[in-house]
Design an enzyme around this catalytic site. Sequence first.
Site, PDB file in Angstrom:
ATOM      1  N   ASN A 194     -24.253  63.131  34.319  1.00 55.47           N
ATOM      2  CA  ASN A 194     -24.502  63.348  35.745  1.00 55.47           C
ATOM      3  C   ASN A 194     -23.698  62.345  36.565  1.00 55.47           C
ATOM      4  OD1 ASN A 194     -26.437  65.440  35.677  1.00 55.47           O
ATOM      5  ND2 ASN A 194     -27.984  63.977  34.990  1.00 55.47           N
TER       6      ASN A 194
ATOM      7  N   VAL B 294     -26.825  53.817  35.819  1.00 53.99           N
ATOM      8  CA  VAL B 294     -27.403  54.720  36.814  1.00 53.99           C
ATOM      9  C   VAL B 294     -26.685  56.063  36.759  1.00 53.99           C
ATOM     10  CG1 VAL B 294     -27.938  55.029  39.238  1.00 53.99           C
ATOM     11  CG2 VAL B 294     -27.956  52.747  38.246  1.00 53.99           C
ATOM     12  N   LEU B 295     -27.420  57.109  36.412  1.00 52.16           N
ATOM     13  CA  LEU B 295     -26.812  58.410  36.128  1.00 52.16           C
ATOM     14  C   LEU B 295     -25.601  58.127  35.239  1.00 52.16           C
ATOM     15  CD1 LEU B 295     -26.929  59.936  39.760  1.00 52.16           C
ATOM     16  CD2 LEU B 295     -28.693  60.065  38.020  1.00 52.16           C
ATOM     17  N   GLY B 296     -24.472  58.788  35.518  1.00 48.52           N
ATOM     18  CA  GLY B 296     -23.245  58.442  34.785  1.00 48.52           C
ATOM     19  C   GLY B 296     -22.378  57.495  35.604  1.00 48.52           C
TER      20      GLY B 296
ATOM     21  N   GLY C 146     -25.864  48.251  39.778  1.00 49.60           N
ATOM     22  CA  GLY C 146     -26.787  47.262  40.336  1.00 49.60           C
ATOM     23  C   GLY C 146     -28.078  47.866  40.854  1.00 49.60           C
TER      24      GLY C 146
ATOM     25  N   GLU D 120     -36.062  53.479  33.693  1.00 56.06           N
ATOM     26  CA  GLU D 120     -35.023  54.418  34.117  1.00 56.06           C
ATOM     27  C   GLU D 120     -33.670  53.727  34.251  1.00 56.06           C
ATOM     28  OE1 GLU D 120     -35.870  57.691  34.653  1.00 56.06           O
ATOM     29  OE2 GLU D 120     -33.723  58.067  34.778  1.00 56.06           O
TER      30      GLU D 120
ATOM     31  N   LYS E  17     -36.669  59.897  41.866  1.00 51.14           N
ATOM     32  CA  LYS E  17     -37.606  60.176  40.760  1.00 51.14           C
ATOM     33  C   LYS E  17     -39.027  60.170  41.299  1.00 51.14           C
ATOM     34  CE  LYS E  17     -35.260  60.364  36.865  1.00 51.14           C
ATOM     35  NZ  LYS E  17     -35.140  60.617  35.489  1.00 51.14           N
TER      36      LYS E  17
HETATM   37  N1  LIG Z   1     -29.052  65.619  31.896  1.00 49.89           N
HETATM   38  C1  LIG Z   1     -29.960  64.688  31.738  1.00 49.89           C
HETATM   39  O1  LIG Z   1     -31.165  64.915  31.785  1.00 49.89           O
HETATM   40  C2  LIG Z   1     -29.548  63.289  31.474  1.00 49.89           C
HETATM   41  C3  LIG Z   1     -28.242  62.929  31.541  1.00 49.89           C
HETATM   42  N2  LIG Z   1     -27.893  61.644  31.284  1.00 49.89           N
HETATM   43  C4  LIG Z   1     -26.486  61.316  31.421  1.00 49.89           C
HETATM   44  O2  LIG Z   1     -25.991  60.798  30.197  1.00 49.89           O
HETATM   45  C5  LIG Z   1     -25.051  59.789  30.449  1.00 49.89           C
HETATM   46  C6  LIG Z   1     -25.427  58.545  29.667  1.00 49.89           C
HETATM   47  O3  LIG Z   1     -26.645  58.009  30.124  1.00 49.89           O
HETATM   48  P1  LIG Z   1     -27.362  56.835  29.335  1.00 49.89           P
HETATM   49  O4  LIG Z   1     -27.434  57.163  27.888  1.00 49.89           O
HETATM   50  O5  LIG Z   1     -28.610  56.534  30.073  1.00 49.89           O
HETATM   51  O6  LIG Z   1     -26.330  55.629  29.563  1.00 49.89           O
HETATM   52  P2  LIG Z   1     -25.840  54.460  28.601  1.00 49.89           P
HETATM   53  O7  LIG Z   1     -25.084  53.521  29.440  1.00 49.89           O
HETATM   54  O8  LIG Z   1     -26.965  53.944  27.803  1.00 49.89           O
HETATM   55  O9  LIG Z   1     -24.840  55.189  27.620  1.00 49.89           O
HETATM   56  C7  LIG Z   1     -23.601  55.664  28.004  1.00 49.89           C
HETATM   57  C8  LIG Z   1     -22.869  56.073  26.759  1.00 49.89           C
HETATM   58  O10 LIG Z   1     -21.748  56.870  27.135  1.00 49.89           O
HETATM   59  C9  LIG Z   1     -20.572  56.295  26.548  1.00 49.89           C
HETATM   60  N3  LIG Z   1     -19.434  56.528  27.411  1.00 49.89           N
HETATM   61  C10 LIG Z   1     -19.249  56.104  28.678  1.00 49.89           C
HETATM   62  N4  LIG Z   1     -18.061  56.528  29.128  1.00 49.89           N
HETATM   63  C11 LIG Z   1     -17.485  57.228  28.127  1.00 49.89           C
HETATM   64  C12 LIG Z   1     -16.257  57.893  27.960  1.00 49.89           C
HETATM   65  N5  LIG Z   1     -15.368  57.937  28.934  1.00 49.89           N
HETATM   66  N6  LIG Z   1     -16.003  58.520  26.787  1.00 49.89           N
HETATM   67  C13 LIG Z   1     -16.902  58.494  25.791  1.00 49.89           C
HETATM   68  N7  LIG Z   1     -18.084  57.860  25.879  1.00 49.89           N
HETATM   69  C14 LIG Z   1     -18.377  57.246  27.036  1.00 49.89           C
HETATM   70  C15 LIG Z   1     -20.884  54.826  26.402  1.00 49.89           C
HETATM   71  O11 LIG Z   1     -20.041  54.299  25.417  1.00 49.89           O
HETATM   72  P3  LIG Z   1     -20.180  52.763  24.881  1.00 49.89           P
HETATM   73  O12 LIG Z   1     -21.426  52.773  24.036  1.00 49.89           O
HETATM   74  O13 LIG Z   1     -18.973  52.595  24.086  1.00 49.89           O
HETATM   75  O14 LIG Z   1     -20.295  51.927  26.094  1.00 49.89           O
HETATM   76  C16 LIG Z   1     -22.350  54.876  25.985  1.00 49.89           C
HETATM   77  O15 LIG Z   1     -22.459  55.145  24.632  1.00 49.89           O
HETATM   78  C17 LIG Z   1     -25.008  59.619  31.957  1.00 49.89           C
HETATM   79  O16 LIG Z   1     -23.935  60.386  32.472  1.00 49.89           O
HETATM   80  C18 LIG Z   1     -26.299  60.205  32.431  1.00 49.89           C
HETATM   81  O17 LIG Z   1     -26.203  60.744  33.727  1.00 49.89           O
HETATM   82  C19 LIG Z   1     -28.808  60.689  30.939  1.00 49.89           C
HETATM   83  C20 LIG Z   1     -30.123  61.001  30.891  1.00 49.89           C
HETATM   84  C21 LIG Z   1     -30.595  62.327  31.180  1.00 49.89           C
HETATM   85  C1  LIG Z   2     -31.145  62.727  34.771  1.00 52.28           C
HETATM   86  C2  LIG Z   2     -31.053  61.294  34.496  1.00 52.28           C
HETATM   87  O1  LIG Z   2     -32.050  60.647  34.271  1.00 52.28           O
HETATM   88  C3  LIG Z   2     -29.750  60.669  34.455  1.00 52.28           C
HETATM   89  O2  LIG Z   2     -28.745  61.352  34.619  1.00 52.28           O
HETATM   90  O3  LIG Z   2     -29.720  59.450  34.267  1.00 52.28           O
HETATM   91 MG   LIG Z   3     -31.691  58.519  34.300  1.00 56.03          MG
END
Ligand SMILES: NC(=O)C1=CN([C@@H]2O[C@H](COP(=O)(O)OP(=O)(O)OC[C@H]3O[C@@H](n4cnc5c(N)ncnc54)[C@H](OP(=O)(O)O)[C@@H]3O)[C@@H](O)[C@H]2O)C=CC1
Ligand SMILES: CC(=O)C(=O)O
Ligand SMILES: [Mg+2]
EC number: 1.1.1.39
Length: 759
Positions: free
Chosen positions: A291, A80-82, A87, A140, A98
């Site tokens: 995020n 969920v976001l970052g 959950g 999502e 959304k």
């Molecule tokens: N600006 C936007 O429009 C969007 C932003 N996001 C942001 O991107 C991020 C990832 O989202 P999402 O891809 O859906 O999530 P996922 O859980 O699918 O992926 C997260 C990834 O980030 C890695 N990661 C987590 N913590 C760290 C860290 N401390 N150092 C390096 N790598 C790290 C994870 O590593 P590992 O594979 O090793 O677990 C994994 O590869 C979130 O913060 C989300 O908010 C997402 C979608 C849109």
């Molecule tokens: C923007 C978005 O979808 C996310 O941060 O997960």
């Molecule tokens: Mg998202």
Amino acid sequence: MASYISDDLRSGAMFYHRMPRPGKLEIQPTKPLANQRDLALAYTPGVAAVCEAIAADKPLVSELTARQNLVAVVSNGTAVLGLGNIGPEASKPVMEGKAVLFKKFAGIDVFDIEINALEPDHVVSVVAALEPTFGGINLEDIKAPECFEIETRLREKMNIPVFHDDQHGTAIIVAAAIVNALHIGGKQLSDVKIVTSGAGAAAIATLNLLLSMGAARENIWVTDIEGVVYEGREKLMDPYKGAFAQKTDARSLAEVIVGADIFIGLSAGGVLKPEMLKTMGERPLIMALANPTPEIMPDLAREARPDAMICTGRSDFPNQVNNVLCFPFIFRGALDAEATTINEEMKVAVVNAIAELARETPSDVVARAYGGETPVFGPNSLIPSPFDPRLILRIAPAVAKAAMDSGVARRPIADFDAYLEQLDRFVFRSGLVMKPIFTLAKQAPKRVIYAEGEDERILRAAQVVVEEGLARPILIGRPSVIETRLQRFGLSIRPGQDFDLINPEDDPRYRDYVSTYVERAGRRGVTPELARTLVRTTPTVIAALAVLRGDADTMLCGVEGRFIRHLRHIRTIIGIAPGVRDVAALSMLLTSKGAFFLCDTQVTLDPSAEDLAEMAQLAAAHVKRFGIEPKVALLSHSDFGSRDDASATKMRDTLELLLERAPGLMVDGEMEGDSALVPEMRERVMPESRLQGVANILVMPNLDAANIGYQMVKVFGDALPVGPILLGTARPAHILTPSVTARGIVNMTAIAVVEAQGC
Ligand SMILES: NC(=O)C1=CN([C@@H]2O[C@H](COP(=O)(O)OP(=O)(O)OC[C@H]3O[C@@H](n4cnc5c(N)ncnc54)[C@H](OP(=O)(O)O)[C@@H]3O)[C@@H](O)[C@H]2O)C=CC1
Ligand SMILES: CC(=O)C(=O)O
Ligand SMILES: [Mg+2]
């Protein structure tokens, strides 16, 4: 890592979600259910005819139910976001969010569906079973690598678009920003070195899209929690990451970022350090998109690399790269063409549409929608803002067209001009009406004095006004009461620093204010003694005197007490503008059908034709501030001469006066309410009307009609009231109503500031 959500924002968000009722959504019927017959049509027995029709011919479900405008936003709460795996319950506010964005930006209805299902098999079987309900599925915040398998299997199984927004929405918008950054930097996608932090849903999908657009696999370096994704790595690997593994001894982000042209952060807050940026290539593009906290805050990045182009996912910095820029509009186009899927052609069409839009010279209409501040393509404006009204107009048709060209549209758009018109009407109807006013206010904030400075709503509004930079508030109230209340409500604004205070019990300006008051109103029954008492006890008097003396630029009062009493003080102290007969009140209603302005809702019981003509002109001038072309209807019980009594002829006389005095104004009358609001009805009685389209300024024949009409629309239409806006005062001054909310006060503050800018 601090989360960079300030305490104010945190408490503001809690309040927003809790009050006045939990959450931010509800479901609304769209058809009347007023009598026995309606009941028989909406439900049994009549509804059975509709069921039988669909049973016999399934595609009819698109014509007879809400399905084709209904999207499921589905999450299992694992990414969920970052915030990570928090959950399904904790993901619900994001999914409801959304849903709100889908509705506000593109008119799409959403059911948010949070599921207790972690295994791909389980998620796939739950979501696939939903197909009869929805026109599309937006997955999502489902974590990688499971999300890849889940999406692939659902796409195969389902005959409606399935779109994992964190993958493809993000990929599209990142790619659009990259296209434009390369354009500015004079670099080629095939040559640039790209480094990611993150190898999850968003990062992998982004890289795959960039590959398909010409990026070179050997120039891409991926890092995640474990560091560099290299050939032979075993820990935390999956085939999707594996596809980007490099043959290398480098193990950390710091090592691989050396010489990089583009950094794409889709991981977690704070992982990118300033010293790493210093080693990047020339004029780098830094996309810190996690995020709510980016991989690096933009100010730190700027300090380390003044030559960089910087993007984040947040709305409080320039270059917001966030999937909100595309998902509502992609679904709009896909649903309208009844696409069976969202394919690569449709995604690439969106990348190009967004990138081109940012490079376009904005039209006058767009400049107005931005409040006069035209976005100029450049390092700080690589992509459009999510509020750009052109997004829906460009993306939805591009998606529909690509769906048609690639053979996945079940209902091709027959007439693109008509489709564009329909989208254009949506932009006008949607709640973006206040946006230009806010932008204009921020450009030159003014001093706004609030008479009832101790009121909770005023304090909450002042917090927002300060945070948004709309105005410098001046609150009238006892300092100790204000301090205590600010603390009680968890508000961070402080006197002196964020706003000014006038203490009615003890202010050094007291004597000056009393003498100004006596000078101004001594011959209208205000004796020196009365002036002393009123300046001590009546905040509206203090506010009006402050505006008159130039200590404030505009005032808001009326949160307590009767409108007419406040008006008496404003008339006496501030007075009426030269050449104007009297003040009038213009009330705005933001309805699901658009913004409507009604006058005079508060002041003159039975206005003359002269009065009405004057208020119509004043109202039209005000409405133009919203970037809206005034369309004035002079309302009556009589429809274009159907009755000849005094009230009907008064409205006809008003028209005569207006045609003479304001020949450029679009106005007609007298007419009934439905002739004003339903062009087809008007067409039947008056095919030659001077009014075109739906009227937006409704001039009422008297105060009863105006006030009752306003209240009824507000309640029945569940409309958002803004105002009343007081027209015709010598200096800007507005009287709110006791039912006003903090949000209403913020809206009126912005309106008052913009008005004061023109003075
Ligand atoms: N600006 C936007 O429009 C969007 C932003 N996001 C942001 O991107 C991020 C990832 O989202 P999402 O891809 O859906 O999530 P996922 O859980 O699918 O992926 C997260 C990834 O980030 C890695 N990661 C987590 N913590 C760290 C860290 N401390 N150092 C390096 N790598 C790290 C994870 O590593 P590992 O594979 O090793 O677990 C994994 O590869 C979130 O913060 C989300 O908010 C997402 C979608 C849109
Ligand atoms: C923007 C978005 O979808 C996310 O941060 O997960
Ligand atoms: Mg998202």
